[in-house]
Design a protein around this motif. Structure first.
Motif, PDB file in Angstrom:
ATOM      1  N   THR A  86      10.461  12.696 -20.392  1.00  0.00           N
ATOM      2  CA  THR A  86      10.434  14.045 -21.080  1.00  0.00           C
ATOM      3  C   THR A  86       9.168  14.587 -21.294  1.00  0.00           C
ATOM      4  O   THR A  86       9.002  15.707 -21.708  1.00  0.00           O
ATOM      5  N   ARG A 111       5.746  16.786 -19.749  1.00  0.00           N
ATOM      6  CA  ARG A 111       5.697  17.930 -18.967  1.00  0.00           C
ATOM      7  C   ARG A 111       4.159  18.312 -18.228  1.00  0.00           C
ATOM      8  O   ARG A 111       3.323  18.743 -18.913  1.00  0.00           O
ATOM      9  N   ALA A 114       2.214  17.051 -22.673  1.00  0.00           N
ATOM     10  CA  ALA A 114       3.390  18.235 -22.474  1.00  0.00           C
ATOM     11  C   ALA A 114       2.382  19.454 -22.318  1.00  0.00           C
ATOM     12  O   ALA A 114       2.026  19.874 -23.441  1.00  0.00           O
ATOM     13  N   ARG A 122       5.705  14.596 -11.985  1.00  0.00           N
ATOM     14  CA  ARG A 122       7.007  15.407 -11.103  1.00  0.00           C
ATOM     15  C   ARG A 122       8.015  14.530 -10.833  1.00  0.00           C
ATOM     16  O   ARG A 122       9.065  14.517 -11.045  1.00  0.00           O
ATOM     17  N   GLN A 176       7.053  16.371 -27.176  1.00  0.00           N
ATOM     18  CA  GLN A 176       6.972  16.589 -25.891  1.00  0.00           C
ATOM     19  C   GLN A 176       8.012  17.803 -25.281  1.00  0.00           C
ATOM     20  O   GLN A 176       7.973  18.162 -24.120  1.00  0.00           O
ATOM     21  N   ASP A 182       2.159  18.892 -14.428  1.00  0.00           N
ATOM     22  CA  ASP A 182       2.573  19.083 -13.028  1.00  0.00           C
ATOM     23  C   ASP A 182       1.811  18.447 -11.916  1.00  0.00           C
ATOM     24  O   ASP A 182       2.020  18.706 -10.693  1.00  0.00           O
TER      25      ASP A 182
END
Length: 497
Positions: free
Chosen positions: A391, A393, A97, A400, A444, A395
């Motif tokens: 869940t 995080r 995350a 994604r 997360q 990029d």
């Protein structure tokens, strides 16, 4: 009349079981069946261990292995110390995350309940008003793990009710299980499978060996790994989970270090890698990184050269029991080793089989119930693993895409309930406790939108004081606990005195 009934009962009685496989899963199955049903003739066909059977190769285990071995009468000395195992209190997730600190998923409780509501619901209220410490700071096992210390559950202390798994020396553990199985009366035949003979109803009549001999039985247990060399001859029906579990390759390396009480799992743009001391690995999506580059990632991280990539087809057989053949372990379910469930699912299937042993010919209701429970458990494990990706995080394109993928309906229901007020629905065949689900989602940053109304029954000040007291009790007790290395060394000295 009584003599006729007696003959009928004897004719209907299950007598002979053949377990096929050469790894830990097969030896666990053979040993458990013979130990708990000593009246059965149990033979293991010890063929070469499948190199792609993760249940037989991953060093990290869940706490269920300890209970399984204890039920068989395998104690700490033989099942842990003499096999060179280490103790595991949980997993540290790093980089899952972005912008949030690393977190620990530990085995055991987080905090203590206040009134009628779970601890995590009170923590959510504290998080919303900005007064909460990290969720895993309220876990005694997580505190031990972060400090590299270990003690088994100890009464009258903050460390009274945690759980722990093991980090195995896999070859030594397999050797111990083989010796135990032979000791309790399992018959071993070393050979290789040349073919399987089926009757008109697709029941196995014999397993044909390369030396020309054949093995017959009333029931066959397939622990041969993903190839499912027995069960796969009946049908190839599988549920595909690759939309939610992206890693279809695993690399393993053996750095040769001491087992760690806390396994570190680090997210990567193409998957995740881990280190448990003596074993390191990299689980990845082959479309996101080449095998060669993945090998370099693991080599740079671990300092050891990995073996050949292990292919995974994420999914399960909806009917692991078909006819007179039952698939267990990777022969039934293939998943990436996130959260270390591979061997656990095999052990659970073995326990389930023993409690549901059939007659010579299983009835349809017995087979259907075994398959229902086994599938439900596997799907709930799938949901728990998929929840990590849903869940997370990050990029990266892979991450994604996973976050945007519609989850299985059962997971969608769980996420919706938690996202609203932090509630976690009950599932019959659940591997992970509610605290485990909460630990990962909160770690997360997947937090509920609203507070459960029941938490207002306890004043905020009282909850804050209780949380502070729990945290201080853990901190005060921690320096008096031995390091993991010291605890293992003391056990070894005690065993040799």
């Amino acid at each position: 009349m009584r003599d006729g009934a007696s003959r009928l009962m004897r004719g209907d009685r299950l007598e002979r079981i053949v377990v096929a496989g050469g790894g830990i899963t097969a030896w666990c199955a053979a040993a458990a069946i013979k130990r708990r049903a000593p009246f059965l003739d149990v033979t293991i066909l010890a063929c070469a261990a499948a190199p792609d059977a993760l249940a037989d190769r991953i060093a990290c285990t869940l706490p269920s292995l300890l209970g399984f071995q204890e039920d068989l009468g395998i104690g700490v000395a033989d099942g842990i110390v003499r096999t060179g195992s280490g103790y595991r209190l949980g997993t540290l997730f790093a980089g899952w995350a972005t912008g949030l600190p690393d977190y620990v998923h530990a085995y055991g409780r987080y905090g203590a309940s206040f009134g009628p509501t779970a601890f995590h619901l009170h923590w959510v209220r504290s998080a919303q008003d900005g007064s909460a410490e990290p969720f895993d700071s309220h876990s005694p096992a997580a505190a031990l793990a972060r400090a590299g210390r270990f003690v088994p559950p100890t009464a009258n202390s903050p460390f009274a009710d945690h759980e722990f798994g093991l980090t195995l020396d896999v070859p030594r553990h397999a050797t111990m299980l083989r010796a135990f199985a032979l000791h309790v009366g399992v018959r071993e035949i070393v050979g290789e499978i040349a073919g399987v003979t089926l009757d008109a109803d697709k029941a196995i009549t014999s397993v044909d060996l390369a030396d020309g001999s054949a093995l017959c039985a009333d029931l066959f247990i397939d622990a041969t790994g993903p190839q499912a060399r027995l069960r796969g001859t009946i049908d190839a029906v599988r549920d595909d989970w690759s939309a939610w579990l992206p890693c279809d390759r695993v690399l393993l390396a053996e750095p040769g270090g001491e087992p760690a009480v806390l396994t570190t799992v680090t997210a990567h743009e193409a998957g995740w890698r881990w280190s448990s001391g003596g074993q390191a690995g990299f689980a990845y999506a082959s479309h996101a990184i080449s095998d060669g580059k993945a090998a370099r990632v693991l080599r740079n991280a671990s300092g050891a050269t990995p073996g050949e990539p292990i292919r995974i087809r994420p999914g399960t057989r909806p009917q692991p029991w078909q006819g007179n053949c039952i698939a267990i372990g990777d022969a039934a379910t293939e998943i990436e080793p996130l959260e270390w469930c591979n061997l656990h699912l095999a052990l659970s299937a073995i326990d389930r089989l023993i409690t549901m042993l059939p007659g010579r010919v299983a009835t349809s209701v017995e087979v259907a119930e075994f398959n229902r429970q086994t599938r439900a458990e596997a799907e709930r494990v799938r949901d728990f693993l998929a929840m990590h990706y849903r869940t997370a995080r990050r990029d990266d394109p892979l991450w994604r895409s996973l976050a945007a993928t519609e989850p299985p309906a059962s997971l969608a229901h769980t996420l919706a309930q938690f996202a609203e007020r932090g509630r976690l629905p009950f599932h019959e065949e659940e591997t992970f406790a509610r605290d485990s689900w909460a630990a990962v989602m909160i770690g997360q940053g997947f937090l509920p939108r609203r507070v459960d109304p029941l938490v207002s029954a306890i004043p905020v000040a009282s909850v804050r004081a209780a949380m502070a007291h729990q945290a201080s009790a853990i901190a005060a007790a921690l320096p008096h606990v031995p390091t993991h290395a010291a605890y293992r060394a003391a056990q070894t000295r005690h065993l040799t005195q």
